[in-house]
Design a protein around this motif. Structure first.
Motif, PDB file in Angstrom:
ATOM      1  N   LEU A 221      -1.357   4.385  -0.980  1.00 37.24           N
ATOM      2  CA  LEU A 221      -2.128   3.617  -0.003  1.00 37.24           C
ATOM      3  C   LEU A 221      -1.953   2.116  -0.148  1.00 37.24           C
ATOM      4  N   THR A 222      -1.228   1.662  -1.166  1.00 37.10           N
ATOM      5  CA  THR A 222      -1.035   0.217  -1.368  1.00 37.10           C
ATOM      6  C   THR A 222       0.433  -0.195  -1.360  1.00 37.10           C
ATOM      7  N   SER A 223       1.338   0.697  -0.891  1.00 37.29           N
ATOM      8  CA  SER A 223       2.776   0.375  -0.913  1.00 37.29           C
ATOM      9  C   SER A 223       3.420   0.679   0.432  1.00 37.29           C
ATOM     10  N   PRO A 224       2.980   0.039   1.509  1.00 38.50           N
ATOM     11  CA  PRO A 224       3.507   0.392   2.837  1.00 38.50           C
ATOM     12  C   PRO A 224       4.978   0.048   3.013  1.00 38.50           C
ATOM     13  N   SER A 225       5.677   0.924   3.721  1.00 35.68           N
ATOM     14  CA  SER A 225       7.065   0.658   4.110  1.00 35.68           C
ATOM     15  C   SER A 225       7.075  -0.247   5.338  1.00 35.68           C
ATOM     16  N   ASP A 226       8.235  -0.801   5.639  1.00 33.53           N
ATOM     17  CA  ASP A 226       8.369  -1.637   6.831  1.00 33.53           C
ATOM     18  C   ASP A 226       8.580  -0.813   8.094  1.00 33.53           C
ATOM     19  N   LEU A 320      -5.909   5.815  10.136  1.00 31.05           N
ATOM     20  CA  LEU A 320      -5.936   5.265   8.778  1.00 31.05           C
ATOM     21  C   LEU A 320      -4.644   4.524   8.470  1.00 31.05           C
ATOM     22  N   ALA A 321      -3.511   5.124   8.795  1.00 28.61           N
ATOM     23  CA  ALA A 321      -2.234   4.476   8.542  1.00 28.61           C
ATOM     24  C   ALA A 321      -2.123   3.158   9.289  1.00 28.61           C
ATOM     25  N   ASP A 322      -2.590   3.141  10.517  1.00 29.94           N
ATOM     26  CA  ASP A 322      -2.524   1.913  11.311  1.00 29.94           C
ATOM     27  C   ASP A 322      -3.375   0.817  10.687  1.00 29.94           C
ATOM     28  N   ARG A 323      -4.548   1.175  10.210  1.00 30.53           N
ATOM     29  CA  ARG A 323      -5.423   0.177   9.595  1.00 30.53           C
ATOM     30  C   ARG A 323      -4.834  -0.380   8.305  1.00 30.53           C
ATOM     31  N   LEU A 324      -4.093   0.459   7.571  1.00 31.87           N
ATOM     32  CA  LEU A 324      -3.498   0.027   6.305  1.00 31.87           C
ATOM     33  C   LEU A 324      -2.097  -0.541   6.475  1.00 31.87           C
ATOM     34  N   GLY A 325      -1.595  -0.556   7.711  1.00 36.95           N
ATOM     35  CA  GLY A 325      -0.263  -1.112   7.956  1.00 36.95           C
ATOM     36  C   GLY A 325       0.865  -0.221   7.483  1.00 36.95           C
ATOM     37  N   ILE A 326       0.663   1.097   7.505  1.00 38.93           N
ATOM     38  CA  ILE A 326       1.666   2.057   7.031  1.00 38.93           C
ATOM     39  C   ILE A 326       2.305   2.752   8.230  1.00 38.93           C
TER      40      ILE A 326
END
Length: 450
Positions: A221-226, A320-326
């Motif tokens: 949850l703290t290592s989003p890809s580009d 959830l992914a959108d909020r975390l930038g994933i």
């Protein structure tokens, strides 16, 4: 056995660099609390002596699985881990510190609920905690809850059920009603296992398994890809000659399904389980995976008719992914949405609508691969407009050929011909602009044979 370990014992199992936040002193003007509950001050003093703590919660910063996080750990031995005014102040300060430091929050709950001896002031701490949780969400930071034994009352209804990801220790009592106030009857609904079965909990773990499980979730949850690259096809590349050929190939049991694609695409992945509305769909896999050290979210259909809970779980994942930038990968493979009476009673239409809306509103990149059947709106709800690719052993259709024949009052013998007329083959989807291309096996980028 259910976990009743002390807060410090649980923290010691998770991190060796815990730095506690200060605990505010009790109000000397209210020795027996805001409603002057006789003997309350003595009870607090006894709790301090028995536990060595000043309040029912310890908050601070520590490293878990290589990830720094703010930790909120309840001490059940302190008045049953109950939530009073100082508890609310500590939790509020911890979430504010997480926002300031840009860190995730891990709440380790073991609580019987609001502190009766403080009356309504204790109950209103739930609003205070909910507001703090909202601030963390607004900052785009994750919150993982760990449900220890017991997690009941307002602690479950805020920090537990309101977290982004919820883990529960096996055997723990989990429910809004505590054991002394619930109606008589079977207690199996008030367990971690029951909450998992009904879609309220994402993962069941033992205390021994907790450090590794928590470390994996924090890493994801703290290592989003580009971005979410298009997966390579796992089947062949020869295109179907007819529409009916495409349907038969997509329905073949031997072709690769979602789990195989996830295993090939990710180095490792973790499932997010349940829709938080009382349901789980075993035919939909949602979660987060690590690919070359970066995280991509996924929502994958597994070839079965998708239940309302499946659409709601996928919508939960996308939001959830959108909020975390994933970024998100979706895999489409379903004969269609489950359309029996049970699905209708469970809110099929609103569930599909929630996923359409989540994908339409998403700011992160969403990539879709059609890997098998694409049956009508139940499949389309999982697809990203303009970023949908397909494999050679797939089809996408406005409705199943059998359903089209029934609508037209044609016999079974005419189904293959109708499949041909629907232009549902992969190459037809590219021609129609529905698909961006057809992926090759072992490709590093999407491609089309045309």
């Amino acid at each position: 056995m259910p976990d009743r370990h002390s807060a410090r014992a649980v923290l010691a199992a998770l991190t060796d660099d815990f730095q506690p936040m200060p605990t505010p002193a009790a109000d000397p003007h209210e020795p027996d609390g805001p409603i002057e509950w006789w003997g309350y001050a003595a009870a607090v003093t006894k709790a301090e002596e028995n536990t060595g703590e000043l309040e029912s919660v310890l908050c601070g910063v520590g490293t878990v699985g290589g990830v720094r996080a703010v930790l909120v750990a309840f001490e059940f031995g302190f008045l049953g881990g109950s939530i009073g005014g100082r508890t609310g102040a500590l939790v509020e300060a911890a979430f504010a510190e997480a926002v300031r430091l840009r860190l995730p929050v891990v709440s380790l709950t073991a609580t019987g609920g609001s502190r009766m001896q403080e009356g309504m002031r204790a109950l209103t701490q739930l609003q205070r905690i909910a507001n703090a949780m909202h601030g963390l969400r607004a900052a785009g930071l994750p919150h993982i809850a760990v449900l220890r034994d017991p997690t009941t009352g307002g602690g479950w209804a805020t920090l537990g059920a309101g977290a982004d990801v919820t883990l529960a220790l096996r055997g723990a009592q989990v429910g809004f009603a505590g054991s002394r106030v619930r109606p008589e009857g079977p207690a199996d609904a008030y367990t971690a296992e029951s909450q998992f079965d009904t879609g309220q909990v994402d993962q069941l773990v033992t205390l021994t398994e907790l450090p590794a499980a928590l470390g994996r979730w924090l890493t994801l949850l703290t290592s989003p890809s580009d971005s979410a690259p298009v997966p390579a096809a796992l089947g062949g590349f020869a295109l179907p000659a007819t529409g009916w050929d495409a349907v038969q190939r997509a329905r073949a049991a031997a072709r690769p399904h979602a789990a195989a694609y996830l295993d090939s695409y990710f180095d490792w992945w973790q499932e997010l389980s349940g829709d938080r509305h009382g349901g789980r769909d075993p035919g939909v896999l949602c979660g987060f995976g690590s690919r070359a050290g970066r995280t991509i979210a996924f929502a994958a259909q597994c070839g079965t008719a998708t239940l309302p809970s499946g659409f709601r779980t996928a919508a939960r994942l996308v939001l959830l992914a959108d909020r975390l930038g994933i970024p998100v990968l979706t895999l489409v493979d379903t004969p269609g949405a489950a359309n029996d009476s049970a699905a209708e009673r469970a809110g099929l239409g609103p569930a599909i609508a929630s996923l359409f809306d989540a994908i339409a509103a998403a700011r992160v990149e969403i990539t879709t691969l059609l890997i098998g059947e694409g049956g009508s709106g139940g499949a389309l709800a999982f697809a990203a407009p303009g970023r949908t690719w397909c494999t050679s052993d797939s089809y996408f259709s406005v409705t199943a050929p059998e359903a089209a024949a029934a609508i037209l009052k044609h016999g079974p013998g005419q189904v293959p011909g109708i499949a041909n007329r629907l232009r549902l083959r992969p190459q037809d989807l590219v021609d129609l602009g529905v698909a961006a291309g057809i992926v090759c096996p072992h490709a590093t980028a999407p491609g089309s044979p045309r």
